[in-house]
Design an enzyme around this catalytic site. Structure first.
Site, PDB file in Angstrom:
ATOM      1  CE1 TYR A 141      -3.545  -2.607   0.629  1.00 55.71           C
ATOM      2  CE2 TYR A 141      -4.649  -0.572   1.250  1.00 55.71           C
ATOM      3  CZ  TYR A 141      -4.702  -1.899   0.887  1.00 55.71           C
ATOM      4  OH  TYR A 141      -5.918  -2.505   0.786  1.00 55.71           O
ATOM      5  CG  ASP A 219      -2.453 -20.031  -1.632  1.00 58.64           C
ATOM      6  OD1 ASP A 219      -1.902 -20.023  -0.505  1.00 58.64           O
ATOM      7  OD2 ASP A 219      -1.981 -20.655  -2.598  1.00 58.64           O
ATOM      8  CG  ASP A 243      -8.193  -4.522   1.593  1.00 58.76           C
ATOM      9  OD1 ASP A 243      -9.155  -4.044   2.230  1.00 58.76           O
ATOM     10  OD2 ASP A 243      -8.090  -4.440   0.354  1.00 58.76           O
ATOM     11  CG  ASP A 247     -13.900  -6.637   1.722  1.00 57.07           C
ATOM     12  OD1 ASP A 247     -13.675  -5.970   2.754  1.00 57.07           O
ATOM     13  OD2 ASP A 247     -14.338  -6.136   0.662  1.00 57.07           O
TER      14      ASP A 247
HETATM   15  C1  IPM Z   1     -10.448  -0.992   3.950  1.00 56.26           C
HETATM   16  C2  IPM Z   1     -10.640  -0.368   2.602  1.00 56.26           C
HETATM   17  C3  IPM Z   1      -9.463   0.542   2.303  1.00 56.26           C
HETATM   18  C4  IPM Z   1      -8.209  -0.308   2.303  1.00 56.26           C
HETATM   19  C5  IPM Z   1      -9.586   1.349   1.000  1.00 56.26           C
HETATM   20  C6  IPM Z   1     -10.827   2.190   0.967  1.00 56.26           C
HETATM   21  C7  IPM Z   1      -8.368   2.187   0.734  1.00 56.26           C
HETATM   22  O1  IPM Z   1     -10.813  -1.330   1.629  1.00 56.26           O
HETATM   23  O2  IPM Z   1     -10.329  -0.248   4.942  1.00 56.26           O
HETATM   24  O3  IPM Z   1     -10.452  -2.216   4.030  1.00 56.26           O
HETATM   25  O4  IPM Z   1      -7.892  -0.947   1.297  1.00 56.26           O
HETATM   26  O5  IPM Z   1      -7.536  -0.331   3.327  1.00 56.26           O
HETATM   27 MG    MG Z   2     -11.001  -3.303   2.393  1.00 58.26          MG
END
Ligand code: IPM
Ligand code: MG
Length: 351
Positions: A141, A219, A243, A247
């Site tokens: 990042y 993975d 990240d 999700d």
């Molecule tokens: C998160 C989001 C952020 C990230 C984005 C919006 C930059 O996806 O907080 O998980 O990738 O960290």
């Molecule tokens: Mg995210």
């Protein structure tokens, strides 16, 4: 107690969920006789529109002086031009970095009443209680980016101290929980991951001998999170893997709209935000799920203000509301649903 809380509503559904979260904090303050002072500042796309910058100096300075920062979400199609020089997300990355918030705590705890909102079989979800600790200020990042006419690159770098400090946060959490930690990397391919694994193994062995520590390739972890989520307690990993995995993990809880997060550094003041984004498709409709933002205030009360009873009260109130099946559209799956405000009011009534 007195506390200064800086609120950064941001873009899309950010302002809607942030205002629900602030209303809950006000109810907590009233109930427990605290004085919370809320100050709102811009971040992300709205800040770009007003000042040209995603993280204006006034916002950063206020955040640096706050006891805690509460953030909604940033980003949206208006600012998504791939050729744009400034992007809302840069504001979020910049504030995480400037405040030194290297450890991002993302708890994943499917609620018994919302199990049917998850695409995963309910029998796999019962008892799942995971704390993902995502490294937040390093890795790909923040590495140098280059772009030429026909190629591009993003540099991924990690130093030993960067790995040590986030593994320590995860190790301490594991000690307070079920004493099991999995460190996630891609050590079969990436040099940064080989260093990560080496350092994580050493820190765990030397400083947390009472915690069972394992290593998993990312993975494989992505698969195991869905096939045997109950087996995991604390998961620690680098920025981008964290990240992506969180999700994915949000689907265990049934909705991205249920997962809060705390971003912590060396100071007590942290930044609290739902893990979901700005959801531009539903912004302004008053239907966004406020529970992730509300649960983020519980983390704020616990980790930055040391108000454990109050934190528990907020979490309990959300539990009760879910038990009563007071669901926003994302959870209702076509059944009866309530608005953002009604969901927040239901939580407040139980505080
Ligand atoms: C998160 C989001 C952020 C990230 C984005 C919006 C930059 O996806 O907080 O998980 O990738 O960290
Ligand atoms: Mg995210």
């Amino acid at each position: 107690m007195q506390a200064r809380i800086v609120v950064l509503p941001g873009d899309g559904i950010g302002p809607e969920v942030a205002s629900a979260a602030v209303a809950v904090l006000k109810a907590v303050a009233q109930r427990h006789d605290h004085q919370f002072d809320f100050q709102e500042y811009d971040i992300g796309g709205i800040a770009i529109d007003k000042t040209g910058e995603p993280l204006p100096r006034s916002t950063l300075e206020a955040a640096q002086q706050a006891d805690a920062v509460l953030l909604g979400a940033v980003g949206g199609p208006k600012w998504s031009d791939p050729n744009a020089k400034v992007r809302p997300e840069q504001g979020l990355l910049a504030i995480r970095r400037a405040l030194g918030l290297f450890a991002n705590l993302r708890p994943v705890r499917p609620h018994p009443a919302a199990l049917d909102a998850s695409p995963i079989k309910a029998e796999l979800l019962q008892g799942v209680d995971i704390m993902v600790v995502r490294e937040l200020t390093g890795g790909i990042y923040f590495g140098e980016k280059t772009r030429t006419a026909d190629s591009a690159s993003d540099l991924c770098t990690y130093s030993i101290p960067e790995i040590e400090r986030v593994v320590r946060v995860a190790g301490k959490l594991a000690q307070q929980r079920r004493k099991h930690l999995v460190s996630v990397d891609k050590a079969n391919v990436l040099e940064t991951s080989r260093l990560w694994r080496e350092v994580a193994a050493r820190v765990m062995q030397d400083e947390f001998p009472d915690v069972k520590a394992e290593h998993q390739l990312v993975d494989s972890m992505a698969m195991l999170l869905l096939s045997r989520p109950r087996d995991y307690d604390v998961i620690v990993t680098e920025n981008m893997f964290g990240d992506i995995l969180t999700d994915e993990a949000s689907m265990l809880a049934g909705s991205l709209g249920l997962l809060p997060s705390a971003s912590l550094g060396d100071r007590e003041a942290g930044l609290y935000e739902p893990i979901h984004g700005s959801a531009p498709d539903i912004a302004g409709k008053g239907i966004a799920n406020p529970y992730a933002a509300i649960l983020s205030t519980a983390m704020l009360l616990r980790y930055s203000l040391g108000l454990y009873t109050e934190a528990g009260r907020v979490e309990h109130a959300v539990d009760e509301v879910l038990k009563a099946r007071i669901f926003t559209g994302d959870l209702a799956r076509g059944g009866a649903s309530v608005s953002t405000d009604a969901a927040a009011r239901a939580v407040i009534e139980r505080i």
